[in-house]
Scaffold this motif. Structure first.
Motif, short mmCIF file in Angstrom:
data_model
loop_
_atom_site.label_atom_id
_atom_site.label_comp_id
_atom_site.label_asym_id
_atom_site.label_seq_id
_atom_site.Cartn_x
_atom_site.Cartn_y
_atom_site.Cartn_z
N CYS A 16 34.80 58.08 41.03
CA CYS A 16 33.69 57.77 41.94
C CYS A 16 33.16 59.06 42.58
N GLY A 17 31.85 59.11 42.73
CA GLY A 17 31.24 60.24 43.42
C GLY A 17 30.84 61.43 42.58
N VAL A 18 31.08 61.38 41.26
CA VAL A 18 30.72 62.53 40.42
C VAL A 18 29.26 62.51 39.99
N GLY A 19 28.59 61.38 40.21
CA GLY A 19 27.18 61.30 39.84
C GLY A 19 26.91 60.58 38.54
N LYS A 20 27.79 59.68 38.16
CA LYS A 20 27.61 58.96 36.90
C LYS A 20 26.26 58.24 36.84
N THR A 21 25.89 57.59 37.93
CA THR A 21 24.64 56.82 37.94
C THR A 21 23.43 57.74 37.86
N GLU A 37 24.18 50.19 34.36
CA GLU A 37 25.04 50.57 35.49
C GLU A 37 26.23 49.62 35.51
N ALA A 38 27.40 50.13 35.20
CA ALA A 38 28.61 49.31 35.11
C ALA A 38 28.92 48.60 36.42
N ASP A 39 28.63 49.23 37.53
CA ASP A 39 28.92 48.60 38.83
C ASP A 39 28.20 47.27 38.99
N ASP A 40 27.06 47.11 38.33
CA ASP A 40 26.31 45.86 38.42
C ASP A 40 27.03 44.70 37.75
N TYR A 41 28.06 44.98 36.98
CA TYR A 41 28.78 43.96 36.23
C TYR A 41 30.13 43.59 36.84
N HIS A 42 30.48 44.20 37.95
CA HIS A 42 31.73 43.85 38.63
C HIS A 42 31.64 42.44 39.20
N SER A 43 32.76 41.76 39.17
CA SER A 43 32.83 40.44 39.80
C SER A 43 32.80 40.61 41.32
N ALA A 44 32.47 39.54 42.01
CA ALA A 44 32.48 39.56 43.48
C ALA A 44 33.87 39.91 43.99
N GLU A 45 34.89 39.43 43.29
CA GLU A 45 36.28 39.71 43.67
C GLU A 45 36.59 41.21 43.56
N ASN A 46 36.15 41.83 42.48
CA ASN A 46 36.37 43.27 42.30
C ASN A 46 35.64 44.08 43.37
N LEU A 47 34.39 43.71 43.64
CA LEU A 47 33.61 44.43 44.65
C LEU A 47 34.27 44.31 46.03
N CYS A 85 29.92 54.41 33.67
CA CYS A 85 31.13 53.60 33.80
C CYS A 85 32.30 54.53 34.04
N SER A 86 33.15 54.22 35.01
CA SER A 86 34.27 55.11 35.32
C SER A 86 35.17 55.35 34.12
#
Length: 183
Positions: A16-21, A37-47, A85-86
């Motif tokens: 996180c924070g390296v500028g992937k997006t 953007e992989a973060d858009d695919y996280h479940s609500a539980e993961n977020l 994606c991380s």
């Protein structure tokens, strides 16, 4: 599956924070590709877990990674794809590669303090700076066998994108030359 010299997807990876997006989005523009953007695919539980400072387990990541692979596979049928994606572990990258095909990984890395400073300054993001150290501990840096382009994030974003695009073109040209000489 793609032929030698053609990538199914380009995946920008790192903690996180390296500028992937931001790098991924700029790279997608440079390559005339769709951006995922992989973060858009996280479940609500993961977020919720990450926002609370709880690192994701492999079990929490697996459905997310499978969904990402499906999204990339569907998108690449129309246009090239760049995904942020991380993909911190080799097993995660292997899963993506197995599902998507030939993947060009772009590994963004840098000094921990610089990355932490970026995270502190970032607004409106679910990932707290407290998870940086757990991500660094989880990270299995990609090896040369993984078809990776490693770039230090201390460089300006435009320079990172130029390096990656130039390296990809050089590698693809070399692959195509080798393929043509086989025939």
């Amino acid at each position: 599956m793609s032929v030698k010299g053609q990538y199914s997807a380009t995946i920008v990876i790192g903690v996180c924070g390296v500028g992937k997006t931001s790098v991924g989005h700029a790279l997608a523009l440079a390559l005339n590709a769709d951006f995922i953007e992989a973060d858009d695919y996280h479940s609500a539980e993961n977020l919720k877990a990450m926002a609370s400072g709880i690192p994701l387990s492999d079990e929490m990541r697996l459905p997310w990674l499978k969904t990402l692979a499906e999204a990339a596979e569907a998108a690449r049928q129309k246009r090239p794809v760049v995904m942020a994606c991380s993909a911190l572990k080799r097993s995660y990258r292997d899963l993506l590669r197995d599902k998507i095909g030939k993947v060009q990984f772009v590994f963004l890395h840098g000094d921990r303090d610089m990355i932490a400073d970026r995270l502190v300054k970032r607004a409106d993001h679910f990932m707290p700076v407290s998870l940086l150290d757990s991500q660094i501990a989880t990270l299995e840096p990609p090896t040369s066998q993984e078809d990776v382009i490693a770039v230090d994030v201390a460089l300006p974003k435009t320079e990172i994108v130029d390096i990656v695009a130039r390296t990809m073109r050089t590698r693809q040209n070399a692959d195509m030359t080798a393929l043509n000489s086989e025939h």
